[in-house]
Design a protein around this motif. Structure first.
Motif, PDB file in Angstrom:
ATOM      1  N   LEU A 185      -1.678  17.263  -5.452  1.00  0.00           N
ATOM      2  CA  LEU A 185      -2.037  15.931  -4.975  1.00  0.00           C
ATOM      3  C   LEU A 185      -0.797  15.042  -4.885  1.00  0.00           C
ATOM      4  CD1 LEU A 185      -4.239  13.899  -4.172  1.00  0.00           C
ATOM      5  CD2 LEU A 185      -4.486  13.345  -6.599  1.00  0.00           C
ATOM      6  N   GLY A 186       0.020  15.069  -5.931  1.00  0.00           N
ATOM      7  CA  GLY A 186       1.231  14.242  -5.937  1.00  0.00           C
ATOM      8  C   GLY A 186       2.196  14.634  -4.841  1.00  0.00           C
ATOM      9  N   ILE A 187       2.466  15.941  -4.729  1.00  0.00           N
ATOM     10  CA  ILE A 187       3.380  16.405  -3.676  1.00  0.00           C
ATOM     11  C   ILE A 187       2.806  16.111  -2.291  1.00  0.00           C
ATOM     12  CG2 ILE A 187       4.405  18.466  -2.636  1.00  0.00           C
ATOM     13  CD1 ILE A 187       4.669  19.624  -5.444  1.00  0.00           C
ATOM     14  N   GLY A 188       1.488  16.314  -2.138  1.00  0.00           N
ATOM     15  CA  GLY A 188       0.848  16.075  -0.850  1.00  0.00           C
ATOM     16  C   GLY A 188       0.952  14.623  -0.409  1.00  0.00           C
ATOM     17  N   ILE A 189       0.684  13.695  -1.319  1.00  0.00           N
ATOM     18  CA  ILE A 189       0.766  12.268  -0.993  1.00  0.00           C
ATOM     19  C   ILE A 189       2.176  11.900  -0.537  1.00  0.00           C
ATOM     20  CG2 ILE A 189       0.728   9.938  -1.978  1.00  0.00           C
ATOM     21  CD1 ILE A 189      -1.622  10.836  -3.714  1.00  0.00           C
ATOM     22  N   ILE A 190       3.180  12.355  -1.307  1.00  0.00           N
ATOM     23  CA  ILE A 190       4.564  12.002  -0.989  1.00  0.00           C
ATOM     24  C   ILE A 190       5.007  12.623   0.332  1.00  0.00           C
ATOM     25  CG2 ILE A 190       6.963  12.305  -1.739  1.00  0.00           C
ATOM     26  CD1 ILE A 190       5.920  12.061  -4.627  1.00  0.00           C
ATOM     27  N   MET A 191       4.656  13.887   0.563  1.00  0.00           N
ATOM     28  CA  MET A 191       5.088  14.565   1.789  1.00  0.00           C
ATOM     29  C   MET A 191       4.412  13.979   3.023  1.00  0.00           C
ATOM     30  SD  MET A 191       5.366  18.592   0.751  1.00  0.00           S
ATOM     31  CE  MET A 191       5.806  19.013   2.433  1.00  0.00           C
ATOM     32  N   ILE A 192       3.106  13.751   2.954  1.00  0.00           N
ATOM     33  CA  ILE A 192       2.379  13.225   4.112  1.00  0.00           C
ATOM     34  C   ILE A 192       2.827  11.803   4.429  1.00  0.00           C
ATOM     35  CG2 ILE A 192       0.094  12.509   4.947  1.00  0.00           C
ATOM     36  CD1 ILE A 192      -1.047  14.899   3.350  1.00  0.00           C
ATOM     37  N   LEU A 193       2.979  10.986   3.393  1.00  0.00           N
ATOM     38  CA  LEU A 193       3.414   9.607   3.597  1.00  0.00           C
ATOM     39  C   LEU A 193       4.819   9.564   4.183  1.00  0.00           C
ATOM     40  CD1 LEU A 193       2.401   6.726   3.198  1.00  0.00           C
ATOM     41  CD2 LEU A 193       3.387   6.754   0.911  1.00  0.00           C
ATOM     42  N   SER A 194       5.706  10.402   3.663  1.00  0.00           N
ATOM     43  CA  SER A 194       7.080  10.451   4.173  1.00  0.00           C
ATOM     44  C   SER A 194       7.109  10.913   5.622  1.00  0.00           C
ATOM     45  CB  SER A 194       7.935  11.385   3.314  1.00  0.00           C
ATOM     46  OG  SER A 194       8.006  10.926   1.983  1.00  0.00           O
ATOM     47  N   PHE A 195       6.265  11.883   5.958  1.00  0.00           N
ATOM     48  CA  PHE A 195       6.198  12.383   7.337  1.00  0.00           C
ATOM     49  C   PHE A 195       5.818  11.271   8.313  1.00  0.00           C
ATOM     50  CE2 PHE A 195       3.445  13.935  10.767  1.00  0.00           C
ATOM     51  CZ  PHE A 195       4.340  14.737  11.459  1.00  0.00           C
ATOM     52  N   PHE A 196       4.776  10.518   7.965  1.00  0.00           N
ATOM     53  CA  PHE A 196       4.329   9.447   8.863  1.00  0.00           C
ATOM     54  C   PHE A 196       5.356   8.321   8.970  1.00  0.00           C
ATOM     55  CE2 PHE A 196      -0.024  11.188   8.123  1.00  0.00           C
ATOM     56  CZ  PHE A 196      -0.319  11.431   9.451  1.00  0.00           C
ATOM     57  N   LYS A 230       0.828  -1.203   0.000  1.00  0.00           N
ATOM     58  CA  LYS A 230       0.000   0.000   0.000  1.00  0.00           C
ATOM     59  C   LYS A 230       0.866   1.258   0.000  1.00  0.00           C
ATOM     60  CE  LYS A 230      -3.976  -2.077   2.348  1.00  0.00           C
ATOM     61  NZ  LYS A 230      -4.764  -2.116   3.600  1.00  0.00           N
ATOM     62  N   ILE A 231       1.969   1.218   0.773  1.00  0.00           N
ATOM     63  CA  ILE A 231       2.868   2.373   0.827  1.00  0.00           C
ATOM     64  C   ILE A 231       3.491   2.618  -0.545  1.00  0.00           C
ATOM     65  CG2 ILE A 231       5.059   3.205   1.774  1.00  0.00           C
ATOM     66  CD1 ILE A 231       4.274   1.788   4.404  1.00  0.00           C
ATOM     67  N   VAL A 232       3.992   1.536  -1.170  1.00  0.00           N
ATOM     68  CA  VAL A 232       4.592   1.665  -2.500  1.00  0.00           C
ATOM     69  C   VAL A 232       3.571   2.170  -3.505  1.00  0.00           C
ATOM     70  CG1 VAL A 232       5.618   0.369  -4.419  1.00  0.00           C
ATOM     71  CG2 VAL A 232       6.368  -0.074  -2.076  1.00  0.00           C
ATOM     72  N   ARG A 233       2.352   1.656  -3.415  1.00  0.00           N
ATOM     73  CA  ARG A 233       1.295   2.069  -4.339  1.00  0.00           C
ATOM     74  C   ARG A 233       0.984   3.557  -4.198  1.00  0.00           C
ATOM     75  NH1 ARG A 233      -4.194  -1.208  -3.910  1.00  0.00           N
ATOM     76  NH2 ARG A 233      -4.234  -0.098  -1.937  1.00  0.00           N
ATOM     77  N   LEU A 234       0.959   4.068  -2.967  1.00  0.00           N
ATOM     78  CA  LEU A 234       0.698   5.488  -2.759  1.00  0.00           C
ATOM     79  C   LEU A 234       1.832   6.347  -3.313  1.00  0.00           C
ATOM     80  CD1 LEU A 234      -0.860   5.483   0.829  1.00  0.00           C
ATOM     81  CD2 LEU A 234      -1.990   6.160  -1.285  1.00  0.00           C
ATOM     82  N   TYR A 235       3.074   5.893  -3.114  1.00  0.00           N
ATOM     83  CA  TYR A 235       4.208   6.633  -3.681  1.00  0.00           C
ATOM     84  C   TYR A 235       4.127   6.659  -5.207  1.00  0.00           C
ATOM     85  CZ  TYR A 235       7.145   7.661   0.389  1.00  0.00           C
ATOM     86  OH  TYR A 235       7.654   8.191   1.546  1.00  0.00           O
ATOM     87  N   VAL A 236       3.766   5.519  -5.799  1.00  0.00           N
ATOM     88  CA  VAL A 236       3.644   5.452  -7.261  1.00  0.00           C
ATOM     89  C   VAL A 236       2.563   6.410  -7.751  1.00  0.00           C
ATOM     90  CG1 VAL A 236       2.956   3.966  -9.191  1.00  0.00           C
ATOM     91  CG2 VAL A 236       4.554   3.108  -7.469  1.00  0.00           C
ATOM     92  N   ILE A 237       1.433   6.448  -7.047  1.00  0.00           N
ATOM     93  CA  ILE A 237       0.350   7.370  -7.425  1.00  0.00           C
ATOM     94  C   ILE A 237       0.832   8.812  -7.340  1.00  0.00           C
ATOM     95  CG2 ILE A 237      -1.912   8.265  -6.721  1.00  0.00           C
ATOM     96  CD1 ILE A 237      -2.615   5.393  -5.850  1.00  0.00           C
ATOM     97  N   GLY A 238       1.580   9.135  -6.271  1.00  0.00           N
ATOM     98  CA  GLY A 238       2.107  10.484  -6.118  1.00  0.00           C
ATOM     99  C   GLY A 238       3.040  10.867  -7.254  1.00  0.00           C
ATOM    100  N   PHE A 239       3.954   9.965  -7.604  1.00  0.00           N
ATOM    101  CA  PHE A 239       4.880  10.252  -8.704  1.00  0.00           C
ATOM    102  C   PHE A 239       4.158  10.358 -10.050  1.00  0.00           C
ATOM    103  CE2 PHE A 239       8.260   8.616  -5.810  1.00  0.00           C
ATOM    104  CZ  PHE A 239       9.088   9.738  -5.879  1.00  0.00           C
TER     105      PHE A 239
END
Length: 196
Positions: A62-73, A7-16
């Motif tokens: 959306l892309g930047i937000g997903i990557i930043m929020i996921l990285s923060f957590f 799920k984490i990888v999938r979210l990063y892929v969506i962000g990119f």
């Protein structure tokens, strides 16, 4: 790769993908051609520019937000795991309603906690306690009960108080998760559970 990592990888892929799509739209003629085609139609001028701009920059944010929020957590979780390892936690199991006590480990890890919880026969009453020996004041988190008659609960014990978890516990997995969250750090544990 477990389901959480997937799920984490999938979210990063969506962000990119969102960011790459923005870069593509910014450097291509797709939007100008679209505006030109619609200029002769019903939706022309400002509405077309507004909608296309909203779509394009929406992808970027959306892309930047997903990557930043996921990285923060992920960084926060890693920090709490490191903090948890520095604490000296002793794992103790009591049975026969507290008459017999066994120290499982003086330096508990997540693997030891999981294997201990899995090895216990929860059809009879047991108490599993994580004692924090990092400072002079006694404090411990315990989970206790049985699957048959007693039910299951969790308590937080200090020199002065014995607080009980307000939410009911129904499974051994829930008790294991509570112990693991306490091991990660008291901030993680206190933000997730309520004891009174």
């Amino acid at each position: 790769m477990n389901s959480r990592d997937f799920k984490i990888v999938r979210l990063y892929v969506i962000g990119f993908i969102c960011i790459v799509s923005y870069v593509f739209l910014e450097n291509s003629n797709v939007i100008p051609n679209l505006v030109e085609k619609t200029s002769r139609g019903r939706y022309s001028g400002f509405p077309t520019f507004f909608l296309t701009g909203l779509f394009k920059y929406g992808l970027l944010f959306l892309g930047i937000g997903i990557i930043m929020i996921l990285s923060f957590f992920l960084i926060q979780e890693k920090y709490f795991q490191i903090s948890g390892k520095k604490r000296n936690l002793k794992l103790v199991v009591s049975y026969d309603y507290g008459e017999n006590i066994k120290t499982i480990s003086k330096k508990a890890t997540s693997e030891i906690i999981k294997s201990t919880m899995e090895s216990i026969n929860w059809n009879t009453f047991h108490i599993v306690q994580l004692e924090d020996e990092s400072d002079n004041n006694f404090k411990a988190l315990e989970v206790s009960g049985s699957l048959v008659e007693d039910g299951m609960t969790s308590g937080y014990v200090t020199d002065d108080n014995h607080l009980l978890m307000q939410k009911s516990i129904e499974t051994v997995d829930q008790m294991t998760e509570i112990l693991l969250d306490f091991m990660k750090g008291e901030d993680v544990w206190r933000n997730k559970y309520e004891y009174k």
